[in-house]
Design a protein around this motif. Structure first.
Motif, PDB file in Angstrom:
ATOM      1  N   ARG A 164       0.819  -1.220   0.000  1.00  0.00           N
ATOM      2  CA  ARG A 164       0.000   0.000   0.000  1.00  0.00           C
ATOM      3  C   ARG A 164       0.849   1.264   0.000  1.00  0.00           C
ATOM      4  O   ARG A 164       0.386   2.333  -0.385  1.00  0.00           O
ATOM      5  N   ARG A 165       2.103   1.152   0.455  1.00  0.00           N
ATOM      6  CA  ARG A 165       3.012   2.297   0.405  1.00  0.00           C
ATOM      7  C   ARG A 165       3.254   2.743  -1.034  1.00  0.00           C
ATOM      8  O   ARG A 165       3.665   3.873  -1.274  1.00  0.00           O
ATOM      9  N   GLY A 188       0.956   2.653  -3.456  1.00  0.00           N
ATOM     10  CA  GLY A 188      -0.273   3.093  -4.110  1.00  0.00           C
ATOM     11  C   GLY A 188      -0.219   4.588  -4.395  1.00  0.00           C
ATOM     12  O   GLY A 188       0.366   5.364  -3.627  1.00  0.00           O
ATOM     13  N   TYR A 219     -11.062  -1.090   6.666  1.00  0.00           N
ATOM     14  CA  TYR A 219     -10.982  -2.064   5.582  1.00  0.00           C
ATOM     15  C   TYR A 219     -11.982  -3.145   5.969  1.00  0.00           C
ATOM     16  O   TYR A 219     -11.661  -4.079   6.702  1.00  0.00           O
ATOM     17  N   HIS A 277      -2.527  -3.781   6.329  1.00  0.00           N
ATOM     18  CA  HIS A 277      -2.401  -2.831   5.212  1.00  0.00           C
ATOM     19  C   HIS A 277      -2.709  -1.403   5.673  1.00  0.00           C
ATOM     20  O   HIS A 277      -1.947  -0.474   5.428  1.00  0.00           O
ATOM     21  N   MET A 293      -0.351   1.886   6.283  1.00  0.00           N
ATOM     22  CA  MET A 293      -0.588   3.169   5.595  1.00  0.00           C
ATOM     23  C   MET A 293      -0.556   4.307   6.610  1.00  0.00           C
ATOM     24  O   MET A 293       0.036   5.373   6.375  1.00  0.00           O
ATOM     25  N   GLU A 313     -13.713   0.655   2.172  1.00  0.00           N
ATOM     26  CA  GLU A 313     -12.315   0.959   2.498  1.00  0.00           C
ATOM     27  C   GLU A 313     -12.173   2.464   2.499  1.00  0.00           C
ATOM     28  O   GLU A 313     -12.822   3.138   1.694  1.00  0.00           O
ATOM     29  N   PHE A 355      -6.364   3.158  -5.659  1.00  0.00           N
ATOM     30  CA  PHE A 355      -5.340   2.129  -5.499  1.00  0.00           C
ATOM     31  C   PHE A 355      -5.461   1.098  -6.624  1.00  0.00           C
ATOM     32  O   PHE A 355      -6.510   0.503  -6.822  1.00  0.00           O
TER      33      PHE A 355
END
Ligand SMILES: NC(=O)c1ccc[n+]([C@@H]2O[C@H](COP(=O)([O-])OP(=O)(O)OC[C@H]3O[C@@H](n4cnc5c(N)ncnc54)[C@H](O)[C@@H]3O)[C@@H](O)[C@H]2O)c1
Length: 352
Positions: free
Chosen positions: A126-127, A129, A154, A182, A186, A262, A300
């Motif tokens: 996710r870093r 995205g 989420y 995740h 983030m 999300e 994302f």
């Protein structure tokens, strides 16, 4: 001609497809071997990707092949064992999230990387995205002032991936360790990876697996289901960091919500942001309250983010680029996750 980086994939189930397809897009890389304890799955993937060398034992693959790097894509319970084996053979490791079953295993992985002078990157995808990269960019440009509160969710209405995911012995837990990691990461990343000091966490197991529910297929494990569902359905936590910043999360496999959702919201001294299917920024403009929707596609994108992650891994190996998802990032997540489960068990706040 420059020698290609030789890659091995350990655990060739569902997510390994995205690793393999990303490596295939990078010219300087050659996929040399696959390893999986499930022989049928191993054969299926060797045929699918025309890979000639396959092993059912990690040690055997590491002894036989001269690998430069591996992706560890096994069940969570295999992450520490397989990563440490590779590092002890002098091979760089990209290990899928969550880094391990708990912080103690994660620390042992870091020690193995240090002892052998090899890279241990954690698959904190996710870093990579666009949404998080944009918020990081805005933060570096001081749009938010001082960020002090971040919350993220989420939530799946009915969405355990099946297989080992709901078997605690192989997963370490349910949606918290699987999906929660995740959004936790983030938030850690947006808060500049401050050290956590305390956690108030809660978990519920009121619903259980809902295999009978008629629904559209979501993400599924390639491993056959075992009828074991001994993980939480829903979890939440309030995490306090050393400088009094707060992160709040909610995550579920099973919860009677209207639909899956999300999102992330963050608040700073000068402005805020909300990620849903785009990014909205909030601040004051000439003393007027203003909301701004960014006119850029920031949603994302799974495959794009994975390609960036894998390309970064290769750059770290070849050009010594500084790794932006290192062992310490993985360990910080695991310490928090351990504390959430512990807090849920004892029923009060836990000091880390
Ligand atoms: N980054 C993401 O967005 C993302 C998404 C999905 C899954 N994941 C992670 O990827 C990992 C794998 O998930 P999956 O959905 O591919 O599971 P999966 O069940 O589809 O595949 C896992 C494979 O690992 C094999 N395996 C297990 N232990 C092994 C060992 N010791 N040695 C060799 N092979 C072994 C299994 O036989 C299976 O084929 C998990 O840690 C999961 O959390 C990450």
């Amino acid at each position: 001609m420059k020698k290609k980086i030789k890659i091995g994939i350990i655990g060739v189930g569902s997510i390994s497809n995205v690793h393999i397809q990303s490596y295939q897009k990078i010219d300087s890389v050659e996929i040399a071997a696959f390893c999986d304890i499930n022989e049928k799955q191993l054969k299926h993937m060797m045929d699918k990707y025309h890979v000639k060398n396959g092993y059912t034992s990690v040690e055997e693959m590491l002894d036989q092949e001269e690998l430069d790097a591996v992706s560890v894509c096994t069940w969570n319970s295999g992450h520490a064992e397989c990563s440490i084996a590779a590092l002890n053979h002098g091979v760089n490791v990209l290990c899928e999230k969550p880094m391990a079953m708990n912080a103690e295993e994660a620390l042992r992985m870091k020690q193995a990387a240090e002892k052998n002078g090899k890279l241990l990157m954690v698959g904190l995808v996710r870093r990579f995205g666009d949404d998080i990269q944009i918020l990081r960019d805005l933060n570096q440009n001081k749009f938010f002032g001082d960020i002090y509160y971040v919350k993220s969710k989420y939530l799946r209405r009915s969405g355990s991936p099946g297989g080992w995911f709901s078997d605690k012995k192989r997963s370490g837990g349910g949606p918290l360790i699987d999906l929660g990691v995740h959004i936790l990461d983030m938030m850690n990343y947006l808060l500049d990876c401050e050290e956590p000091v305390s956690v108030y966490g809660y978990t519920f197991d009121q619903i259980g697996d809902q295999v009978q529910i008629k629904k559209n297929a979501g993400y599924v494990s390639s491993t056959a289901s075992s009828n074991i569902y001994d993980v939480e359905d829903f979890a939440g936590a309030v995490i306090r960091f050393s400088n009094n910043k707060i992160a709040v999360l909610e995550t579920s496999y099973n919860l009677f919500i209207e639909h899956d959702s999300e999102g992330l919201e963050l608040y700073g001294s000068e402005g805020g942001a909300k990620i849903d299917d785009g990014i909205t920024l909030t601040n004051n403009v000439c003393d007027y309250m203003a909301n701004n929707r960014l006119l850029i596609d920031s949603k994302f994108d799974f495959h794009k983010a994975f390609l960036k992650e894998i390309q970064h891994y290769i750059n770290c190996i070849t050009d010594k680029t500084e790794c932006n998802a290192n062992a310490d990032d993985g360990i910080r997540n695991m310490k928090i996750l351990d504390a959430v489960y512990q807090s849920a068990k004892v029923g009060h706040e836990v000091i880390i």
